[in-house]
Every structure is written in structure tokens, then in C-alpha cells.
Design a protein around this motif. Structure first.
Motif, PDB file in Angstrom:
ATOM      1  N   MET A   1       0.815  -0.889   0.073  1.00 39.86           N
ATOM      2  CA  MET A   1      -0.321   0.078   0.328  1.00 39.86           C
ATOM      3  C   MET A   1       0.876   1.610  -0.348  1.00 39.86           C
ATOM      4  O   MET A   1       1.800   1.215   0.606  1.00 39.86           O
ATOM      5  N   ILE A   2       0.213   2.434  -0.663  1.00 41.93           N
ATOM      6  CA  ILE A   2       1.232   3.577  -0.574  1.00 41.93           C
ATOM      7  C   ILE A   2      -0.428   4.761   1.084  1.00 41.93           C
ATOM      8  O   ILE A   2      -0.577   4.869   0.551  1.00 41.93           O
ATOM      9  N   GLN A   3       0.775   5.660   1.478  1.00 42.07           N
ATOM     10  CA  GLN A   3       0.368   6.144   2.558  1.00 42.07           C
ATOM     11  C   GLN A   3       0.849   7.768   1.896  1.00 42.07           C
ATOM     12  O   GLN A   3       1.209   7.576   1.994  1.00 42.07           O
ATOM     13  N   PRO A   4      -0.220   8.401   2.105  1.00 41.65           N
ATOM     14  CA  PRO A   4      -0.023   9.761   1.932  1.00 41.65           C
ATOM     15  C   PRO A   4       0.814  10.604   2.363  1.00 41.65           C
ATOM     16  O   PRO A   4       0.218  10.318   3.995  1.00 41.65           O
ATOM     17  N   VAL A   5       1.714  11.800   2.591  1.00 45.17           N
ATOM     18  CA  VAL A   5       2.366  12.226   3.687  1.00 45.17           C
ATOM     19  C   VAL A   5       0.938  13.066   4.078  1.00 45.17           C
ATOM     20  O   VAL A   5      -0.180  13.535   3.206  1.00 45.17           O
ATOM     21  N   CYS A   6       0.556  13.366   5.137  1.00 44.06           N
ATOM     22  CA  CYS A   6       0.000  14.493   5.574  1.00 44.06           C
ATOM     23  C   CYS A   6       0.217  15.551   5.869  1.00 44.06           C
ATOM     24  O   CYS A   6       1.382  15.923   6.638  1.00 44.06           O
ATOM     25  N   LYS A   7      -0.106  16.781   4.798  1.00 44.57           N
ATOM     26  CA  LYS A   7       0.612  18.387   4.615  1.00 44.57           C
ATOM     27  C   LYS A   7       0.785  18.950   5.997  1.00 44.57           C
ATOM     28  O   LYS A   7      -0.670  19.636   6.179  1.00 44.57           O
ATOM     29  N   VAL A   8       1.949  19.620   6.317  1.00 44.23           N
ATOM     30  CA  VAL A   8       1.522  21.363   7.843  1.00 44.23           C
ATOM     31  C   VAL A   8       2.561  21.792   7.597  1.00 44.23           C
ATOM     32  O   VAL A   8       3.419  21.302   6.945  1.00 44.23           O
ATOM     33  N   GLN A   9       2.641  22.624   7.974  1.00 40.85           N
ATOM     34  CA  GLN A   9       3.637  23.390   8.059  1.00 40.85           C
ATOM     35  C   GLN A   9       5.489  22.844   9.543  1.00 40.85           C
ATOM     36  O   GLN A   9       5.137  23.010  10.712  1.00 40.85           O
ATOM     37  N   ALA A  10       5.997  22.598   8.245  1.00 33.65           N
ATOM     38  CA  ALA A  10       7.582  21.978   9.399  1.00 33.65           C
ATOM     39  C   ALA A  10       7.910  22.880  10.052  1.00 33.65           C
ATOM     40  O   ALA A  10       8.816  24.398   9.348  1.00 33.65           O
ATOM     41  N   VAL A  11       8.431  23.039  11.410  1.00 31.83           N
ATOM     42  CA  VAL A  11       9.140  23.628  12.185  1.00 31.83           C
ATOM     43  C   VAL A  11      11.045  22.991  12.390  1.00 31.83           C
ATOM     44  O   VAL A  11      11.480  23.681  12.534  1.00 31.83           O
ATOM     45  N   ASP A  12      10.804  21.563  12.578  1.00 33.68           N
ATOM     46  CA  ASP A  12      11.674  20.695  12.872  1.00 33.68           C
ATOM     47  C   ASP A  12      11.489  19.535  12.669  1.00 33.68           C
ATOM     48  O   ASP A  12      10.068  19.154  13.500  1.00 33.68           O
ATOM     49  N   THR A  13      12.396  18.807  11.774  1.00 32.58           N
ATOM     50  CA  THR A  13      11.990  17.435  11.149  1.00 32.58           C
ATOM     51  C   THR A  13      12.283  16.693  12.144  1.00 32.58           C
ATOM     52  O   THR A  13      12.643  15.608  11.864  1.00 32.58           O
ATOM     53  N   THR A  14      13.716  17.021  13.322  1.00 34.22           N
ATOM     54  CA  THR A  14      14.125  15.840  13.957  1.00 34.22           C
ATOM     55  C   THR A  14      13.123  14.720  14.585  1.00 34.22           C
ATOM     56  O   THR A  14      12.427  15.827  15.057  1.00 34.22           O
ATOM     57  N   ALA A  15      13.583  13.228  14.080  1.00 39.49           N
ATOM     58  CA  ALA A  15      12.788  12.443  15.327  1.00 39.49           C
ATOM     59  C   ALA A  15      11.087  12.679  14.459  1.00 39.49           C
ATOM     60  O   ALA A  15      10.850  11.412  14.811  1.00 39.49           O
ATOM     61  N   ALA A  16      11.091  13.198  13.465  1.00 42.16           N
ATOM     62  CA  ALA A  16       9.596  12.463  12.604  1.00 42.16           C
ATOM     63  C   ALA A  16      10.033  11.432  12.389  1.00 42.16           C
ATOM     64  O   ALA A  16       9.132  10.332  12.116  1.00 42.16           O
ATOM     65  N   GLY A  17      11.056  10.081  11.604  1.00 44.65           N
ATOM     66  CA  GLY A  17      11.069   9.239  11.287  1.00 44.65           C
ATOM     67  C   GLY A  17      10.893   8.523  12.283  1.00 44.65           C
ATOM     68  O   GLY A  17      10.958   7.255  12.248  1.00 44.65           O
ATOM     69  N   ASP A  18      11.954   8.393  13.416  1.00 42.31           N
ATOM     70  CA  ASP A  18      12.348   7.982  14.581  1.00 42.31           C
ATOM     71  C   ASP A  18      10.855   7.763  15.032  1.00 42.31           C
ATOM     72  O   ASP A  18       9.974   6.707  15.499  1.00 42.31           O
ATOM     73  N   THR A  19       9.634   9.124  14.981  1.00 43.30           N
ATOM     74  CA  THR A  19       8.127   8.664  14.913  1.00 43.30           C
ATOM     75  C   THR A  19       7.224   8.104  14.937  1.00 43.30           C
ATOM     76  O   THR A  19       6.580   7.197  15.124  1.00 43.30           O
ATOM     77  N   PHE A  20       7.365   7.654  13.202  1.00 42.04           N
ATOM     78  CA  PHE A  20       6.878   6.909  12.502  1.00 42.04           C
ATOM     79  C   PHE A  20       7.130   6.045  12.308  1.00 42.04           C
ATOM     80  O   PHE A  20       5.993   4.923  12.930  1.00 42.04           O
ATOM     81  N   THR A  21       8.449   4.995  13.317  1.00 43.62           N
ATOM     82  CA  THR A  21       9.068   4.008  13.149  1.00 43.62           C
ATOM     83  C   THR A  21       7.720   3.244  14.602  1.00 43.62           C
ATOM     84  O   THR A  21       7.823   2.329  14.451  1.00 43.62           O
ATOM     85  N   GLY A  22       8.219   4.202  15.419  1.00 47.63           N
ATOM     86  CA  GLY A  22       7.715   3.648  16.879  1.00 47.63           C
ATOM     87  C   GLY A  22       6.032   3.176  16.532  1.00 47.63           C
ATOM     88  O   GLY A  22       5.316   2.670  17.113  1.00 47.63           O
ATOM     89  N   PHE A  23       5.047   4.368  15.921  1.00 54.22           N
ATOM     90  CA  PHE A  23       3.935   4.126  15.905  1.00 54.22           C
ATOM     91  C   PHE A  23       3.851   3.334  15.070  1.00 54.22           C
ATOM     92  O   PHE A  23       2.678   2.884  15.181  1.00 54.22           O
ATOM     93  N   PHE A  24       4.632   2.918  14.239  1.00 58.13           N
ATOM     94  CA  PHE A  24       3.959   2.007  13.181  1.00 58.13           C
ATOM     95  C   PHE A  24       4.330   1.053  13.921  1.00 58.13           C
ATOM     96  O   PHE A  24       3.448  -0.143  13.237  1.00 58.13           O
TER      97      PHE A  24
END
Ligand code: RIB
Length: 300
Positions: A232-255
């Protein structure tokens, strides 16, 4: 079922800058903030906030005791973290620019002082079917993977930060790969300088590791899930980014947290992508990770 995250704990020194400092340049920063971080710690906190029962293993120096308090506050068991008197805690110098992007310089410290004896002791507390979440910021990764695989644990690998050590890991023992396109390209030894097709990359990874599930994140282009039975493909959810640090870690933990709670792949991917979207709207690594309740109401 328990989840063990054997990974890094860092003190993050985050500098707000107009642009990333260049070679030979001296640049004044607008602010300095100190956060708890490290890909391991961030993923443990994300897992716990996503509702999983998490144990963190790793090492800090005496100066990193506050990181253990942060983990405990989020509900993570820290009894497998060694506090060592002979080394200092790992740290990261992070530049956060006006677009919200970051670049990171790491000092391994205690993260690179994980020894086989600690691995043996930690793994006595885990059993067949328990999950093991790993990144590439600690020593003894090949040994941890071999021993955990022998025990029948499920191995989740986020091969980040990517370097030459990844090729030396027993990658055939991995059950879930969570990685971005650059990491995928490097594992497949492919040149992506002329662009890439995420679905094709995931297919090629799956052909190389047919027993694994592949979760390929592509920044603003969303993410792809693929295993032998579904994709499956999951589209991104558009937001105004102020700091991308730990975005990938958050994705991993929640998945992984979602999968552990019996969610379908589709639900876990959606949860992960919303959680990561919330994280980039906040500054810092661990402090930017949202709670499950927040992510669920964001969904509505
Ligand atoms: O993924 C973000 C993390 O990478 C930061 O918290 C930093 O410590 C580095 O490990």
C-alpha cells in the motif's frame, strides 16, 4: 508480547540557524536548546506513547541520567540501560534551519561502548516472539541481531544513520525494514541521483529479503508498505514543518506500536504518518513526539 529497543541515547544540542554552516564559515546561531534524543531513545518514547510495553537497553555516562528520567516519564522500562562511569553520554550537534530542516553531527560516547556481556544479560529477559527494534547508533549490532534471531525474536531494523557497517549486518534476519529511499538505495547499491520510484525500490528490497516487510518512507512523497502478500501507499499529511528532527523515529515507533496492538498495516501506516506530521510541527527530538490520544484526534 514485549518490545525491546536496543539503541542510542543522546543529549541533543539544537542550534537554530538561518542556514547550515558551510566549510570555512563561522555562523552565529539564534538560539541553543538542549533536548533528550538519540534514535533509540526517540523510538522507545514513540513506541511507549503509541501504547506499547517497551524496554530500552543501551548505555549512558553519568551525565545522561536525565535521559533515563525522560524515558521513565513516558512509561519506558530502563532497567536494561547501563550507566557507565568511564565514558560520557553520546551527543548530537543539530542545526535547525529556517525551513525546519536539520543536519546532525554525532558523537557516539557511551552508545559505542555497548559490550557483548551486556547484550547477553539483556537478552535473557526476552523470548521467542518478542520484538527487537534497532537503529545504527550503537556498537555490537551484528552480535545483537544474531543472538536475538537465535532466540526467535522479531527484528525491526531502521538502518539509520546509514554507513558502511550496515552491509556487514546479518540483514537476512530482519523481519521489518523501516528506511528511507537513500538507505534503500545504498543497501541495493543503486545510484538514485537521477530520481527513484518508491514502489520499485520497495519491490527490489523485497526480492532481496523475501521474508521481510518493507516500510519505505519518502519524506513529502509519503510512504510505501510491501510484504509478500500486501502492499500500500500512504500519502503524506501536509503540515507546516518547524523541525523535522525525530520525524522518522516517531513514524517507526507508531507503526510498530500499531502492529503490536493488532492494528492492520493500513491503520498502523496511517497512525505513523499522522504522528510524524505532528512531530515536525514542534521543536526538538523526544519532546516533539505526540501521545496516541492526540494522534487519534488528529485523525478525526
Ligand atoms: O533521529 C533524530 C536523532 O538522530 C536525534 O535525536 C539525534 O540524537 C540523532 O541520533
Amino acid at each position: 508480547m514485549k518490545v525491546l529497543c536496543f539503541g542510542s541515547l543522546n543529549i541533543d544540542y539544537t542550534y537554530k540557524v538561518d542556514h547550515f554552516v558551510g566549510k570555512g564559515e563561522t555562523l552565529s546561531s539564534e538560539s541553543l536548546q538542549v533536548f533528550s534524543g538519540g534514535k533509540g531513545l526517540n523510538q522507545s518514547i514513540a513506541l511507549a506513547k503509541a501504547g506499547a510495553r517497551v524496554y530500552h537497553a543501551g548505555a549512558v555516562g553519568e551525565d545522561g541520567r536525565f535521559l533515563l528520567e525522560e524515558l521513565e516519564k513516558a512509561g519506558v522500562d530502563v532497567s536494561c540501560v547501563a550507566v557507565r562511569a568511564d565514558v560520557r553520554t553520546g551527543n548530537a550537534i543539530i542545526q535547525n534551519d529556517r525551513e525546519g530542516d536539520n543536519c546532525i553531527l554525532l558523537y557516539g560516547g557511551a552508545n559505542q561502548a555497548v559490550k557483548k556481556e551486556q547484550v547477553d544479560e539483556v537478552l535473557t529477559h526476552f523470548d521467542v516472539g518478542d520484538f527487537l527494534v534497532l537503529q545504527n547508533e550503537i556498537s555490537e549490532l551484528p552480535y545483537i541481531m544474531e543472538q536475538a534471531h537465535e532466540k526467535g525474536m522479531k527484528i525491526i531494523l531502521n538502518p539509520s544513520p546509514m554507513d558502511e557497517k550496515i552491509a556487514g549486518l546479518p540483514l537476512e534476519t530482519v523481519d521489518y525494514f523501516l528506511l528511507n529511499e537513500v538507505e534503500a538505495g545504498q543497501i541495493l547499491e543503486k545510484d538514485l541521483s537521477n530520481g527513484f520510484d518508491g514502489e520499485r525500490l520497495a519491490k527490489e528490497l523485497l526480492a532481496r529479503f523475501p521474508h521481510a516487510a518493507i516500510v519505505l518512507t519518502m519524506g513529502g512523497d509519503g510512504s510505501v508498505y510491501m510484504d509478500a502478500e500486501e502492499w500500500m501507499i500512504q500519502p503524506v499529511c501536509k503540515v507546516q514543518a518547524v523541525d523535522t528532527t525525530a520525524a522518522g523515529d516517531t513514524f517507526t515507533g507508531f507503526f510498530i506500536g500499531g502492529i503490536l496492538r493488532g492494528k492492520s498495516v493500513r491503520e498502523a501506516m496511517e497512525l505513523a504518518s499522522r504522528a510524524a506530521a505532528i512531530a515536525v510541527t514542534r521543536r526538538g527530538a523526544a519532546p516533539s513526539i505526540p501521545f496516541l490520544q492526540e494522534v487519534e484526534s488528529f485523525l478525526k
